[in-house]
Design an enzyme around this catalytic site. Structure first.
Site, short mmCIF file in Angstrom:
data_model
loop_
_atom_site.label_atom_id
_atom_site.label_comp_id
_atom_site.label_asym_id
_atom_site.label_seq_id
_atom_site.Cartn_x
_atom_site.Cartn_y
_atom_site.Cartn_z
N THR A 90 12.92 19.56 15.92
CA THR A 90 14.23 20.23 16.03
C THR A 90 15.29 19.26 15.50
O THR A 90 15.47 19.18 14.29
CB THR A 90 14.52 20.66 17.49
OG1 THR A 90 14.34 19.55 18.37
CG2 THR A 90 13.61 21.79 17.91
N LYS A 149 7.09 16.01 19.08
CA LYS A 149 8.51 16.14 18.76
C LYS A 149 9.30 15.84 20.03
O LYS A 149 8.82 16.06 21.15
CB LYS A 149 8.85 17.54 18.27
CG LYS A 149 8.68 18.60 19.29
CD LYS A 149 9.86 19.54 19.47
CE LYS A 149 11.18 18.90 19.39
NZ LYS A 149 12.12 19.49 20.41
N THR A 175 12.23 17.48 26.53
CA THR A 175 12.12 18.54 25.52
C THR A 175 11.28 17.93 24.50
O THR A 175 11.71 17.32 23.56
CB THR A 175 13.37 18.92 24.80
OG1 THR A 175 14.23 19.45 25.74
CG2 THR A 175 13.09 20.00 23.77
N THR A 231 25.86 25.74 16.18
CA THR A 231 26.83 26.27 15.21
C THR A 231 26.68 25.62 13.84
O THR A 231 25.89 24.72 13.65
CB THR A 231 28.26 26.08 15.74
OG1 THR A 231 28.40 24.72 16.18
CG2 THR A 231 28.51 27.02 16.89
#
Lengths: 406, 406
Positions: free
Chosen positions: B156, B182, B193, B406
């Site tokens: 990510t 990851k 995460t 965003t």
């Protein structure tokens, strides 16, 4: 249960820590910092009943030891001396002796017993107090009589002074409760790198004062977080000098609740000012959890949200990334029924009893661009609730803390 | 007790997750992200004994449920499909059905039972999986046979792929253990995460594999923190396909320890790569606590230091502000005798059994400018120890997380 604030008290506009009768305060530049004020004092004409609460950090700084001993000896204080720039923490026996000397020299200067003098310090840990500067400063106590100078002198990385005063009718008299505080970094529940001083001209017995302080702090100073760290120097002191000659207040007094509401308001406003002026902060974030099994659970869940770096950066970025709120709630170890969870950001509801609503993201962003961002979380576990305050995490937080000493 | 790593195994240079015999892996651009690879798979020629551990977050994402059910049904896996960009978390019944469909379509494509297929997802929480893209992607499984593509597809905000392989002699055979991971944000002990996949061509019985995974994860993946948040999607899977035909390994096997050391090394190296590549990080920070009453205490104290935003910013600023380390230790609620505390940053000792040494600050700064910063803490409570890994807190962390979506 939390208090619901009613309007039984009145805010005094532009008032400072010296607002209650018989208190004065001042501050000077002692030379610990380059040019800012760095040494201040509070003085009461008469000995005041006093109470304190202290950091939970294993490493309590020397001034806290001195102040605790003073309060144990006399239950009263007549003066408080405070320096910024140096925490006198992790300074060993020499640091303890330095704090004792600060207390004794101050007592001598103003003509009271050393057991009536509290000492507070904030700043860098592990450096010896420059006592030659402190001695010169103590000799100058009284030189300034501006409470605003005191409120400046106690600051570290704060960007503004924090002060408030309210008036409340008790026993036919108008008593005043005032407060001044510093915060900024190392702010976390179960204290903060925070010094907070409150004064009142009400007459309150010492045991009730201690009990009241614990109660108000639990719903104010212990409900804020900036970065999850507790300092070695956190302290909240309250001085009640009784100069309004009211009948002594205690919990069974018919107007105790009224007094407590006013005091609670002062404490909460100071706490919110600290949160809002957290290092680098651009927004105050208020997280409210209701429907929890206990107040402790409610506060724990709210603190998990307000303490999450990912939530804090999303708020800074005005990004409606509510998944991070969910993730923070789910990770804090406090169990709750997922199907009872409702979540709103400001007036925009996102989750209703476990069901994701088709919320309108621009409305949510509208809530995030505000100066104060409200996050409401509702559960179906019980009827307890709690509110906590914090701030966003910004570039400036990193900038300030990557170069605090240099 | 922690393992001391000896040299009973050999690192395979530039090796990937497909290094053990019988494994292939690949990745493609499915269109979930603008241009980066975002869909990958691991495949074993034969069903592999398998084990998994999962996030402690209350909100476990749909793919974790599916994968747990698969492992409960068969104790084996033959394929793993992974997508980035969308976590399929907090997506309700539809999200669960989407994960089931990912599993079933993959099983159909490669010709195995769905109970042999694990599903993993990472990315934004609370958005529905774009199944039309996923379906197209599943139809393309096998198109790439580059493990490097797999390792890219699972990322990510990571800046680099994370992979390693080692060889170890067991029962006269050379078996290989490999891993790919990851990490980046939401990294915290009790998972992260983080997605981590490990493969081996050793033969290990399933119960021993599960036990070994728990043990290695506790001293690797559960010992890292980037920002204190746990994701809803964290998962570690291990597949042992037995293609080296060694005698089945289990804890009483004479070479189990040797195998575990190699596996532990793979896990730790992956964990350290994750910590070092934490969002915005410029340094790996390693905190070691020894002389604690229990391993849990040692890990708790070390995590308090590595998790402190103030310590992390000081390290970023290469500021020898050791007071923040003291403050973090003192605030975490794990009791210890202050007079037994010793502290060093790299080779520069600062505190010796409670006494502050007159340390040489430039030497300390020399330790802080390194790529890896070591903090050593020694207590007098017992003989247990733990090491944890994390990273500094930087402007880039804020930048990445203020604008993730965003």
């Amino acid at each position: 249960m939390e208090h619901t604030l009613s309007k039984s008290f009145k805010i005094v506009e532009n008032a400072h820590i010296d607002q209650p009768k018989g208190f004065t305060a001042g501050g000077i530049h002692a030379g610990l910092r380059k040019s800012k004020l760095d040494f201040g004092w509070i003085y009461s004409e008469v000995p005041a009943n006093a109470a304190g609460i202290y950091t939970m950090n294993t490493f309590q700084a020397a001034p806290l030891e001195i102040t605790k001993e003073a309060l144990q000896a006399s239950d009263q204080l007549q003066a408080v001396v405070v320096n910024s720039a140096n925490a006198n923490s992790y300074t060993g026996e020499q640091g303890y002796q330095d704090a004792v000397q600060m207390q004794q020299l101050t007592a001598g200067k103003i003509g009271v017993d050393p057991s009536l003098v509290a000492v507070a310090s904030t700043g860098v840990i592990g450096e010896m107090m420059p006592m030659h500067l402190i001695k010169q400063a103590i000799a100058r106590i009284g030189e300034s009589e501006a409470a605003d100078d005191f409120e400046h002198a106690i600051l570290t990385t704060d960007t503004k002074t924090k002060h408030i005063a309210v008036e409340v009718e008790v026993d036919g008299k108008t008593v005043t409760i005032a407060g001044a505080a510093k915060g900024s970094g190392m702010i976390h529940p179960n204290m903060a790198t925070m010094l907070s001083f409150m004064t009142t001209d009400a007459k309150v017995d010492t045991a009730s004062l201690q009990q009241g302080l614990k109660q108000t702090a639990n719903q104010s100073f212990n409900r804020i977080t900036v970065d999850g760290d507790c300092s070695t120097n956190d302290m909240v002191l309250v001085l009640a000098n009784g100069m309004q000659q009211n009948e002594t207040l205690y919990p069974e007094h018919p107007e105790w609740e009224q007094f407590m509401q006013a005091w609670q308001f002062v404490s909460r406003e100071l706490a919110k000012m600290i949160a809002k002026d957290g290092e680098g902060a651009t927004k105050l974030v208020e997280v409210e959890v209701e429907g929890a099994a206990s107040e402790q659970d409610a506060a724990g869940l709210a603190k998990a949200v307000i303490g999450s770096s990912l939530v804090k950066t999303a708020i800074y970025g005005e990004d409606a990334n509510w998944g991070r709120i969910i993730s923070a709630l789910g990770t804090c170890g406090i169990p709750f029924d997922k199907n009872g969870l409702s979540l709103s950001i400001g007036s925009e509801q996102i989750i209703q009893e476990g069901q994701l609503l088709s919320f309108h993201e621009p409305n949510c962003v509208e809530e995030l661009v505000k100066d104060t961002v409200h996050i409401f979380i509702s559960l179906k576990e019980g009827s307890e609730k709690a509110t906590v305050w914090g701030c966003d995490l910004t570039y400036d937080y990193v900038q300030i803390n990557a170069s605090y000493r240099t």
